[in-house]
Enzyme design. Structure first.
Site, short mmCIF file in Angstrom:
data_model
loop_
_atom_site.label_atom_id
_atom_site.label_comp_id
_atom_site.label_asym_id
_atom_site.label_seq_id
_atom_site.Cartn_x
_atom_site.Cartn_y
_atom_site.Cartn_z
N GLU A 42 3.93 -4.25 12.34
CA GLU A 42 2.93 -3.19 12.11
C GLU A 42 1.82 -3.84 11.31
O GLU A 42 2.01 -4.16 10.14
CB GLU A 42 3.55 -2.02 11.33
N ASN A 82 0.81 -1.23 0.00
CA ASN A 82 0.00 0.00 0.00
C ASN A 82 0.84 1.27 0.00
O ASN A 82 0.44 2.28 -0.60
CB ASN A 82 -1.03 -0.03 1.14
N CYS A 84 -3.13 1.89 6.22
CA CYS A 84 -3.48 1.18 7.46
C CYS A 84 -4.15 2.10 8.47
O CYS A 84 -4.88 1.64 9.33
CB CYS A 84 -2.21 0.60 8.07
#
Ligand code: NAD
Length: 478
Positions: A255, A156, A289
Site C-alpha cells: 500500500e 501516519n 495516504c
C-alpha cells in the site's frame, strides 16, 4: 511509554537506541531500541518456532478467539493507546479517540467475525469434476498460512495500519514480525503487551523497532526466513523492499503513496464539495495516504470554489503538526518550490505562529495553491502535507485526462449531483478507490489499495485473507 522489542514472548531493549521526539513541541519522549540483525534473526526464528508448535496447528475458532481477546485487551487499555498515539504523532486527541483506537479494535473484531463459525468458507471449496486424460477426480482447495509474515508500517496511522495487517495475518494462522515506523513505536509496544496477555503462543507475534534502510527494516525484508511481506509506506520504499525481497522471491502486498485527485463538477452541491475537500485535503494535516492534493473544478464554479476553500483553510484551527522536523522541512520545501514554479498562494504557505509551546513543534499552515501547470513538481509529486492545488477544467474528458495523468493511482473523489455522470466517470478514473460525494467512507470488507505506483494487491475483508493464505489444490482420482 517505554518502547521495547517483543521477541518469542520476551520483552527486551538490548543494543543501541535512538531518541523519540514529540512532534507537538519538539521535546524528547524517551528512547527507542534499534534492532540489530541479531534481534531480527531472533524474531524470525521465534516466529518459525511458533509455526512448528501449537500456533501452526491452531484451528480457526481458536484464532478467532485470540483476535477477540486482543480486541478486548485494546479496549481495556483504550486511554493508554490514545495517550501513546497522541504523544508519538501530535495528532488531535479526538482523532486518536474516534479513529485510531476504535479502528484497531475493529480490525481485530472484523477478522474474528470473518473466520468464526464459517471456516469452510474461508478455507475450503469442493469441486467434483474432470481431470483431462486421467478420468474423474475430486478437487478441493485448502488454504494454508504463508508462514512468517513481515509487516512494515508507516507513521501516519501507526496503530490503525499495522493492525489492519496483523489481524488478517494472524487470522490465517501466520506468525508475524512487525516493524513499525521509527517515528511511532509506542502503540506497537502497547499492542505487544496486550497480545502477551491474550493467550497467543510465544512467537506468534513479534515486534522489532528500528529504522528502514541498512537497518531493521532491510534486515527483515531481506531475511531468508520471511515468507511474505506486507508493507505500507512510500512508493520509493516499496521499490527498495521489492529489490531486497527479490533474492528470495518473497511475495509482497504493497500500500504505497498517492497524489489523489478530486473532480468537482459544476452540478455538484457546492457546500458539500467545499466541506468534503476541506476534510479530504486537511484531515490529520494531510498526512493520510488518501488525502486530496489535486483538485480539478469545472470552470463556471472555479472562482467561487477557490475563494471558499481558501477561506476555510485559513480559518482552520487545532490541526496537528508534521510528524518530524525533517518532514516539516520537506513540506515547506514544496511550498517554496510551488512559489518558484509560479503558484498563487490562496491560503497558508508558511509556518503558523501560535504564541505557545506549539511553536517549538513541527506545524505548517494548511495551504491552497492555484496557477501551476500540470508539469509542476508540486502538482506531480506526493507532498504528504496539508496542501492542495486547484485547477479548472472545461469538459468531462478533460477532467478525466487530468486526474489520470499521474504516476499514482490510490484514491479519488467525485463531486456531482448527476447520477449518470458519477457512474460514467467512476470506472474511468485510474485509482483503486473512487468516492462519490464523500471521502474516506470505509467498509472494512471492500477492496482497499492502489493502482500504478500506489500499490500491489488489495487489502480488506476476504482480499486480505486471500493474500495472507495460500490456496493449495488437492486432487484425488476417483
Ligand atoms: P516510509 O516509506 O518512509 O516508511 C514506512 C516504513 O518503511 C517505516 O517503518 C520505515 O522504517 C520502513 N522502511 C524505510 N525504508 C526501508 C527499507 N529500505 N527497507 C525496509 N523498510 C524500510 O513511509 P512513511 O514516511 O512512514 O509514511 C508515509 C508514506 O506512506 C506516504 O507515501 C503515504 O502515502 C504512504 N501511505 C500509504 C498508505 C496506503 O494505504 N496506500 C497508507 C498510509 C501511508
Amino acid at each position: 511509554m517505554k518502547a521495547e522489542h517483543y521477541v518469542g514472548g520476551v520483552f527486551r531493549s538490548d543494543g543501541p537506541s535512538f531518541p523519540l521526539i514529540a512532534p507537538a513541541d519538539g521535546s524528547e519522549l524517551g528512547t527507542v531500541p534499534e534492532a540489530t540483525r541479531e534481534v531480527v534473526d531472533d524474531a524470525v526464528t521465534a516466529a518459525q518456532r511458533a509455526l512448528r508448535g501449537s500456533w501452526g496447528t491452531s484451528g480457526t475458532e481458536e484464532r478467532a478467539a485470540a483476535l477477540r481477546a486482543v480486541a478486548d485487551g485494546i479496549q481495556a487499555r483504550f486511554d493508554e493507546f490514545v495517550d501513546a498515539e497522541v504523544a508519538d504523532t501530535g495528532r488531535p486527541r479526538e482523532f486518536a479517540r474516534t479513529v485510531d483506537v476504535p479502528r484497531a479494535i475493529g480490525n481485530f473484531r472484523a477478522y474474528a467475525d470473518l473466520l468464526y463459525g464459517r471456516p469452510e468458507r474461508a478455507y475450503t471449496t469442493q469441486v467434483p469434476g474432470w481431470s483431462a486424460g486421467a478420468g474423474q477426480a475430486l478437487n478441493y482447495t485448502v488454504r494454508r498460512p504463508l508462514g512468517v509474515v513481515a509487516i512494515i508500517s508507516p507513521w501516519n496511522l501507526p496503530l490503525l495500519l499495522s493492525t489492519w495487517k496483523i489481524a488478517p495475518a494472524l487470522a490465517c494462522g501466520n506468525a508475524v514480525v512487525l516493524k513499525p515506523s521509527e517515528e511511532t513505536p509506542s502503540t506497537a509496544t502497547l499492542l505487544a503487551r496486550v497480545i502477551a496477555g491474550a493467550g497467543l503462543p510465544d512467537g506468534a507475534f513479534n515486534l522489532v523497532h528500528g529504522h528502514g534502510p541498512a537497518a531493521a527494516g532491510e534486515f527483515l525484508t531481506g531475511h531468508p526466513g520471511v515468507d511474505a511481506i506486507a508493507f505500507t509506506g512510500e512508493s520509493a520504499t516499496g521499490a527498495a523492499i521489492m529489490r531486497n525481497a527479490a533474492d528470495h522471491v518473497t511475495p509482497v502486498s504493497f500500500e504505497l503513496g498517492g497524489k489523489n485527485p478530486a473532480l468537482v463538477f459544476a452540478d455538484a452541491d457546492l457546500d458539500a464539495a467545499v466541506d468534503g475537500t476541506v476534510r479530504s485535503s486537511f484531515t490529520h494535516s494531510g498526512q493520510i495516504c488518501l488525502c486530496t492534493e489535486r483538485v480539478y473544478v469545472e470552470r463556471p464554479i472555479f472562482d467561487e470554489f477557490v475563494v471558499r476553500l481558501g477561506e476555510r483553510a485559513s480559518a482552520l484551527d487545532g490541526y496537528g503538526p508534521m510528524i518530524s522536523a525533517a518532514h516539516r522541512d520537506k513540506v515547506l520545501s514544496y511550498y517554496r518550490i510551488a512559489r518558484e514554479e509560479g503558484a498563487t498562494v490562496v491560503a497558508g504557505g508558511g509556518v503558523p505562529a501560535f504564541g505557545d509551546e506549539r511553536d517549538t513543534g513541527f506545524h505548517v499552515e494548511p495551504t491552497v495553491l492555484t496557477g501551476l501547470p500540470e508539469t509542476a513538481r508540486a502538482v506531480r509529486e506526493e507532498i504528504f502535507g496539508p496542501v492542495c492545488h486547484v485547477a479548472p477544467f472545461d469538459t468531462e474528458d478533460e477532467a478525466l485526462a487530468l486526474a489520470n495523468d499521474s504516476p499514482y493511482g490510490l484514491a479519488s473523489t467525485l463531486w456531482t449531483r448527476d447520477l449518470s455522470r458519477a457512474h460514467r466517470v467512476a470506472p474511468r478514473v485510474e485509482t483503486g478507490i473512487v468516492w462519490v460525494n464523500c471521502w474516506n467512507l470505509r467498509d472494512l470488507r471492500t477492496p482497499f489499495g492502489g493502482v500504478k505506483a500506489s500499490g500491489i494487491g488489495r487489502e480488506g475483508g476476504e482480499y486480505s485473507l486471500d493474500f495472507f493464505s495460500e490456496p493449495v489444490n488437492v486432487c484425488i482420482q476417483i
